[in-house]
Structures are given as C-alpha cells and as structure tokens.
Design a protein around this motif. Sequence first.
Motif, PDB file in Angstrom:
ATOM      1  N   CYS A   8      -6.756  16.645   0.081  1.00 37.04           N
ATOM      2  CA  CYS A   8      -7.127  15.916   1.293  1.00 37.04           C
ATOM      3  C   CYS A   8      -6.743  14.450   1.184  1.00 37.04           C
ATOM      4  CB  CYS A   8      -8.638  16.047   1.508  1.00 37.04           C
ATOM      5  SG  CYS A   8      -9.238  15.139   2.940  1.00 37.04           S
ATOM      6  N   VAL A   9      -6.263  13.872   2.279  1.00 38.50           N
ATOM      7  CA  VAL A   9      -5.861  12.465   2.234  1.00 38.50           C
ATOM      8  C   VAL A   9      -7.067  11.532   2.363  1.00 38.50           C
ATOM      9  CG1 VAL A   9      -3.598  13.019   3.194  1.00 38.50           C
ATOM     10  CG2 VAL A   9      -5.409  12.248   4.717  1.00 38.50           C
ATOM     11  N   LYS A  10      -8.208  12.073   2.758  1.00 38.37           N
ATOM     12  CA  LYS A  10      -9.386  11.225   2.957  1.00 38.37           C
ATOM     13  C   LYS A  10     -10.494  11.455   1.938  1.00 38.37           C
ATOM     14  CE  LYS A  10      -7.859   8.858   6.415  1.00 38.37           C
ATOM     15  NZ  LYS A  10      -8.292   8.679   7.791  1.00 38.37           N
ATOM     16  N   CYS A  11     -10.409  12.540   1.201  1.00 42.24           N
ATOM     17  CA  CYS A  11     -11.387  12.767   0.143  1.00 42.24           C
ATOM     18  C   CYS A  11     -10.663  13.492  -0.988  1.00 42.24           C
ATOM     19  CB  CYS A  11     -12.613  13.524   0.666  1.00 42.24           C
ATOM     20  SG  CYS A  11     -12.336  15.245   1.096  1.00 42.24           S
ATOM     21  N   THR A  12     -11.374  14.087  -1.901  1.00 42.15           N
ATOM     22  CA  THR A  12     -10.693  14.629  -3.070  1.00 42.15           C
ATOM     23  C   THR A  12     -10.605  16.151  -3.060  1.00 42.15           C
ATOM     24  OG1 THR A  12     -12.795  14.588  -4.250  1.00 42.15           O
ATOM     25  CG2 THR A  12     -11.348  12.705  -4.557  1.00 42.15           C
ATOM     26  N   LYS A  64     -19.276  15.629   3.865  1.00 41.57           N
ATOM     27  CA  LYS A  64     -20.018  15.451   2.615  1.00 41.57           C
ATOM     28  C   LYS A  64     -19.590  14.184   1.921  1.00 41.57           C
ATOM     29  CE  LYS A  64     -20.335  20.442   1.607  1.00 41.57           C
ATOM     30  NZ  LYS A  64     -19.299  20.972   2.503  1.00 41.57           N
ATOM     31  N   VAL A  65     -18.519  13.585   2.403  1.00 39.06           N
ATOM     32  CA  VAL A  65     -17.946  12.427   1.723  1.00 39.06           C
ATOM     33  C   VAL A  65     -17.690  11.320   2.731  1.00 39.06           C
ATOM     34  CG1 VAL A  65     -16.836  13.675  -0.152  1.00 39.06           C
ATOM     35  CG2 VAL A  65     -15.682  13.499   2.047  1.00 39.06           C
ATOM     36  N   PRO A  66     -17.861  10.086   2.289  1.00 35.66           N
ATOM     37  CA  PRO A  66     -17.534   8.980   3.193  1.00 35.66           C
ATOM     38  C   PRO A  66     -16.008   8.872   3.329  1.00 35.66           C
ATOM     39  CG  PRO A  66     -18.149   8.141   1.034  1.00 35.66           C
ATOM     40  CD  PRO A  66     -18.321   9.633   0.986  1.00 35.66           C
ATOM     41  N   PRO A  67     -15.499   8.482   4.489  1.00 31.90           N
ATOM     42  CA  PRO A  67     -14.050   8.339   4.634  1.00 31.90           C
ATOM     43  C   PRO A  67     -13.518   7.177   3.805  1.00 31.90           C
ATOM     44  CG  PRO A  67     -15.202   7.599   6.613  1.00 31.90           C
ATOM     45  CD  PRO A  67     -16.240   8.180   5.698  1.00 31.90           C
ATOM     46  N   VAL A  68     -12.270   7.279   3.440  1.00 31.97           N
ATOM     47  CA  VAL A  68     -11.603   6.232   2.672  1.00 31.97           C
ATOM     48  C   VAL A  68     -11.424   5.005   3.570  1.00 31.97           C
ATOM     49  CG1 VAL A  68      -9.417   5.654   1.519  1.00 31.97           C
ATOM     50  CG2 VAL A  68     -10.377   7.951   1.307  1.00 31.97           C
ATOM     51  N   PRO A  69     -11.667   3.788   3.033  1.00 28.38           N
ATOM     52  CA  PRO A  69     -11.443   2.591   3.853  1.00 28.38           C
ATOM     53  C   PRO A  69     -10.008   2.550   4.381  1.00 28.38           C
ATOM     54  CG  PRO A  69     -12.471   2.018   1.763  1.00 28.38           C
ATOM     55  CD  PRO A  69     -12.118   3.472   1.688  1.00 28.38           C
ATOM     56  N   ASP A  70      -9.853   1.971   5.563  1.00 31.84           N
ATOM     57  CA  ASP A  70      -8.559   2.005   6.228  1.00 31.84           C
ATOM     58  C   ASP A  70      -7.457   1.231   5.521  1.00 31.84           C
ATOM     59  OD1 ASP A  70      -9.897   2.099   9.595  1.00 31.84           O
ATOM     60  OD2 ASP A  70      -9.424   3.683   8.169  1.00 31.84           O
ATOM     61  N   ASP A  71      -7.826   0.278   4.658  1.00 34.00           N
ATOM     62  CA  ASP A  71      -6.769  -0.517   4.021  1.00 34.00           C
ATOM     63  C   ASP A  71      -6.208   0.172   2.780  1.00 34.00           C
ATOM     64  OD1 ASP A  71      -9.084  -0.786   2.607  1.00 34.00           O
ATOM     65  OD2 ASP A  71      -8.888  -2.938   2.255  1.00 34.00           O
ATOM     66  N   CYS A  96       3.044  10.158   9.152  1.00 36.05           N
ATOM     67  CA  CYS A  96       4.046   9.968   8.102  1.00 36.05           C
ATOM     68  C   CYS A  96       5.408   9.741   8.753  1.00 36.05           C
ATOM     69  CB  CYS A  96       4.102  11.194   7.195  1.00 36.05           C
ATOM     70  SG  CYS A  96       5.391  11.050   5.917  1.00 36.05           S
ATOM     71  N   ASP A  97       6.000   8.570   8.508  1.00 37.33           N
ATOM     72  CA  ASP A  97       7.310   8.265   9.083  1.00 37.33           C
ATOM     73  C   ASP A  97       8.405   9.137   8.488  1.00 37.33           C
ATOM     74  OD1 ASP A  97       6.815   6.177  10.975  1.00 37.33           O
ATOM     75  OD2 ASP A  97       6.343   4.866   9.290  1.00 37.33           O
ATOM     76  N   SER A  98       8.188   9.648   7.284  1.00 43.47           N
ATOM     77  CA  SER A  98       9.233  10.433   6.625  1.00 43.47           C
ATOM     78  C   SER A  98       9.300  11.863   7.142  1.00 43.47           C
ATOM     79  CB  SER A  98       9.015  10.461   5.116  1.00 43.47           C
ATOM     80  OG  SER A  98       8.938   9.147   4.619  1.00 43.47           O
ATOM     81  N   CYS A  99       8.199  12.604   7.025  1.00 48.44           N
ATOM     82  CA  CYS A  99       8.248  14.013   7.437  1.00 48.44           C
ATOM     83  C   CYS A  99       7.662  14.226   8.829  1.00 48.44           C
ATOM     84  CB  CYS A  99       7.524  14.891   6.422  1.00 48.44           C
ATOM     85  SG  CYS A  99       5.729  14.707   6.414  1.00 48.44           S
ATOM     86  N   ARG A 100       7.075  13.161   9.400  1.00 47.04           N
ATOM     87  CA  ARG A 100       6.523  13.203  10.757  1.00 47.04           C
ATOM     88  C   ARG A 100       5.359  14.173  10.910  1.00 47.04           C
ATOM     89  NH1 ARG A 100      10.454   9.863  14.393  1.00 47.04           N
ATOM     90  NH2 ARG A 100      10.620   8.380  12.733  1.00 47.04           N
ATOM     91  N   GLY A 101       4.670  14.397   9.796  1.00 48.47           N
ATOM     92  CA  GLY A 101       3.418  15.130   9.863  1.00 48.47           C
ATOM     93  C   GLY A 101       2.316  14.154  10.247  1.00 48.47           C
ATOM     94  N   LEU A 102       1.154  14.668  10.560  1.00 46.94           N
ATOM     95  CA  LEU A 102       0.069  13.765  10.924  1.00 46.94           C
ATOM     96  C   LEU A 102      -1.277  14.306  10.468  1.00 46.94           C
ATOM     97  CD1 LEU A 102      -1.603  14.857  13.740  1.00 46.94           C
ATOM     98  CD2 LEU A 102       0.690  14.518  14.631  1.00 46.94           C
ATOM     99  N   TRP A 103      -2.187  13.369  10.285  1.00 46.52           N
ATOM    100  CA  TRP A 103      -3.539  13.698   9.854  1.00 46.52           C
ATOM    101  C   TRP A 103      -4.508  13.331  10.958  1.00 46.52           C
ATOM    102  CZ3 TRP A 103      -5.885  16.288   6.035  1.00 46.52           C
ATOM    103  CH2 TRP A 103      -7.263  16.097   5.864  1.00 46.52           C
TER     104      TRP A 103
END
Length: 135
Positions: A8-12, A64-71, A96-103
């Motif tokens: 996950c890009v926002k948690c582990t 269950k987890v706090p989101p990652v800070p935006d910076d 993502c500018d490279s593969c153009r996927g999104l979260w």
Amino acid sequence: MVTENIVCVKCTNVLDRSTIAGVEVDHCPSCGGLWLDRGELEKLGTRSAEELTDLKKILGVDPKVPPVPDDTTIHCPACDGKLREVRFGNILIDFCDSCRGLWLDKGELDSGLKKVQEEGKSVESLLVLAGQIAG
Ligand SMILES: [Zn+2]
Ligand SMILES: [Zn+2]
C-alpha cells in the motif's frame, strides 16, 4: 504489468487483488485505498452501481492506520516512478506520471467515478485539460 505483492502506498499493508465486473483492482484491506492501473477508472465508470457493490463493500473498511503526511514522497506501486498529488474534480488523487496509474484514498472512488462518467473522457485527458499533467 503489475507485480505481485504490491505494498500500500499509504500504509504498510500488502494490497489485496480482486476482480470487480471484469476489472482487476488492487486495494488495501487496512486503509481502504485503491490502486488503479491506467484506464481502469474509466472501465469502472462504465459499470452499473450494482456491479460496483462488491468493490464498495471491500473498500468500506475502518481505517486502522493514519494516512501518510502529504509531503512524504510516495513511490509508485507499479513502476519506478513517484506519485504526485493532483487535483481531479473535487478530490486530490495520487497520480504516477510514468505509468499513469492512480491511487484513490478511502472514500474517493465515488467522486472519481462521477468525474469520468460526467465528462466522458479519460483521467489523463481530464488532467491534461486541467493543466495538472503534461500532455
Ligand atoms: Zn493501506
Ligand atoms: Zn507508475
């Protein structure tokens, strides 16, 4: 093209993979986020609300987890690129500018779907039109 065991890009947590109305999506069982490869949000936008019921259900977890800070720099789960926050309609998505996927964070799916359905255009062309990404 997505590799196995995407974290996950926002948690582990490792993302789960489900096939919803013929679209293979990766979603986080912990924070309710959703990773979509290029073109997948558009595909989901053509499905009926009923077909998307299962997806809404699996994304409806209590965080269950706090989101990652935006910076924090977020690496793309599908390629070597980095995710960048861009405005898409009334939400901020990680793109993502490279593969153009999104979260999409938990709760952002409806707004994202509404945007592609109302405009009838791809996420990419909408972002280019809005000056959020290079064409
Ligand atoms: Zn997560
Ligand atoms: Zn990527």
